[in-house]
Design a protein around this motif. Structure first.
Motif, short mmCIF file in Angstrom:
data_model
loop_
_atom_site.label_atom_id
_atom_site.label_comp_id
_atom_site.label_asym_id
_atom_site.label_seq_id
_atom_site.Cartn_x
_atom_site.Cartn_y
_atom_site.Cartn_z
N GLU A 195 0.83 -1.20 0.00
CA GLU A 195 0.00 0.00 0.00
C GLU A 195 0.86 1.25 0.00
O GLU A 195 0.57 2.23 -0.71
CB GLU A 195 -0.89 0.03 1.24
N ALA A 196 1.89 1.25 0.82
CA ALA A 196 2.76 2.43 0.90
C ALA A 196 3.43 2.71 -0.44
O ALA A 196 3.56 3.86 -0.86
CB ALA A 196 3.81 2.24 1.99
N ILE A 197 3.86 1.65 -1.12
CA ILE A 197 4.48 1.82 -2.43
C ILE A 197 3.49 2.45 -3.41
O ILE A 197 3.80 3.41 -4.11
CB ILE A 197 4.99 0.46 -2.96
N LYS A 198 2.28 1.91 -3.44
CA LYS A 198 1.30 2.36 -4.42
C LYS A 198 0.66 3.69 -4.05
O LYS A 198 0.19 4.42 -4.94
CB LYS A 198 0.21 1.29 -4.60
N MET A 199 0.64 4.03 -2.77
CA MET A 199 0.09 5.31 -2.35
C MET A 199 1.13 6.43 -2.38
O MET A 199 0.77 7.61 -2.40
CB MET A 199 -0.50 5.20 -0.95
N SER A 200 2.42 6.09 -2.36
CA SER A 200 3.45 7.12 -2.33
C SER A 200 3.33 8.12 -3.48
O SER A 200 3.44 9.33 -3.25
CB SER A 200 4.85 6.49 -2.32
N PRO A 201 3.10 7.69 -4.74
CA PRO A 201 2.92 8.68 -5.80
C PRO A 201 1.73 9.60 -5.56
O PRO A 201 1.79 10.80 -5.89
CB PRO A 201 2.73 7.82 -7.05
N VAL A 202 0.64 9.07 -4.98
CA VAL A 202 -0.52 9.91 -4.70
C VAL A 202 -0.20 10.91 -3.59
O VAL A 202 -0.55 12.09 -3.67
CB VAL A 202 -1.73 9.02 -4.29
#
Length: 384
Positions: free
Chosen positions: A15-22
């Motif tokens: 989740e952190a990886i995929k939310m980092s760009p957001v």
């Protein structure tokens, strides 16, 4: 102009990886957005590694992880902890990604407070509540209450529409994991010396990268997986097999028992995200039961064999980059053997266009959040 205040929630490393760009996109727009980042701590240490790498400041850490916790206990702590976070920050919307317990609890907490919920990576479905378990249920719950569905592909958007979701709250954004991957792989290719030194034992040999951690594979499934890897290691003695082993005892026990003594199988600690991206980039073939790897590897032109019977990412299978092999010893050994032995078949699996995105998903998601009238929606919901 009132700034939008989203509560951006993460719990696990993926989740952190995929939310980092957001999160980064939100914080790059301080005149429009007052972003609050909350971690439930479902994967605390691994999540912090990602936050540090992407230079993400966590505003609130709920620290919910407990030894040998049950899903029911984790869910209860997530709900009450997120309720406290919502009461503290009074956000205009709640944003979470994917299909973990954290995401399901975040969607419910937002719903209970009549606050709009934004679901990143919405619309993934296998149609089987038992596979993957409990993720299929988690994302369906999030989908029921979401006010903005950020679907990674048109197929995911179509799945939502077929369930009766209003078209005006569904957008095809691409997958943010590609945003994160492209940024990371460029950085790590320029920083390869440290990884080449750490993995000097690989020399210039081919490498098969392995990951496995799914609950539905615990027991007989993992025993089959390990037996297949053992057979492949014997059949391809000049190929190295690198396996960052998940810390769960249900994974550690069979992996170490069956594979621990094999000279060309290297059991290593779970790799931080930048290291794992370098390993994917260095590999020839990837053998996994992970969802995210199915999305990332096509951008690196790496064929993937998925040790699951179903996938919520059929686009990768249809593109030819991914093949489902389940946990059958015969299917795993045959699939990997073909890719290691047949250059023409290997080349067919290297696709030019990743169906999961072009690296601009976060921008589309944040644009979509800003386009919605969250404040007025929130007022109406609370009044109702």
């Amino acid at each position: 102009m009132n700034r939008l205040r989203p509560l951006l929630i993460v719990g696990t490393r993926p989740e952190a990886i995929k939310m980092s760009p957001v999160i980064k996109e939100c914080r790059d727009r301080p005149r429009e957005i007052d972003a609050i980042v909350c971690s439930t701590g479902q994967h605390r240490e691994m999540l912090q590694q990602v936050a540090d790498y992407f230079e993400i400041k966590i505003d609130l850490d709920l620290g919910l992880m407990r030894p040998n916790q049950t899903l029911a206990g984790l869910t209860a702590r997530c709900l009450t902890g997120l309720e406290d976070a919502i009461n503290k920050y009074n956000p205009d919307c709640v944003v979470a990604q994917g299909d973990t317990t954290t995401v399901m609890a975040a969607s419910l907490a937002a719903f209970y407070h009549r606050i709009p919920f934004v679901h990143v990576e919405a619309g993934l479905r296998t149609g089987d509540l038992q596979a993957p378990w409990p993720e299929e249920m988690n994302r369906r719950v999030a989908g029921i209450v979401a006010d903005l569905h950020c679907a990674p592909t048109q197929r995911a958007a179509d799945a939502l529409l077929s369930e009766g979701t209003r078209p005006d709250i569904v957008q095809v954004s691409g997958n943010t994991v590609i945003d994160a991957l492209l940024w990371t792989v460029a950085r790590e290719r320029n920083n390869a010396e440290q990884w080449e030194e750490k993995y000097a034992f690989l020399q210039d040999r081919r490498m098969v990268l392995i990951t496995g951690h799914r609950r539905e594979n615990f027991g007989g499934g993992f025993e089959n997986i390990c037996q297949a890897i053992s057979t492949l290691a014997a059949d391809f003695p000049e190929t190295d097999f690198v396996y960052p082993v998940h810390l769960n005892p249900n994974v550690q026990a069979p992996v170490k028992s069956v594979l621990g003594a094999l000279s060309n199988v290297h059991l290593v600690a779970p790799a931080p995200y930048p290291e794992f991206v370098w390993l994917m980039d260095r590999s020839s073939v990837i053998l996994t039961d992970s969802g995210g790897v199915q999305e990332e590897a096509p951008s690196l032109k790496k064929p993937v064999l998925v040790m699951r019977d179903t996938t919520e990412r059929p686009e990768a299978v249809e593109s030819g980059a991914v093949e489902l092999v389940g946990t059958s010893i015969e299917a795993i050994t045959q699939g990997v053997s073909t890719l290691l032995s047949d250059a023409a078949e290997y080349s067919k699996r290297q696709i030019d266009d990743n169906p999961y995105g072009d690296g601009r998903a976060a921008r589309r998601i944040v644009d979509g959040m800003l386009a919605m009238s969250w404040q007025s929606t929130q007022t109406l919901r609370r009044a109702g």
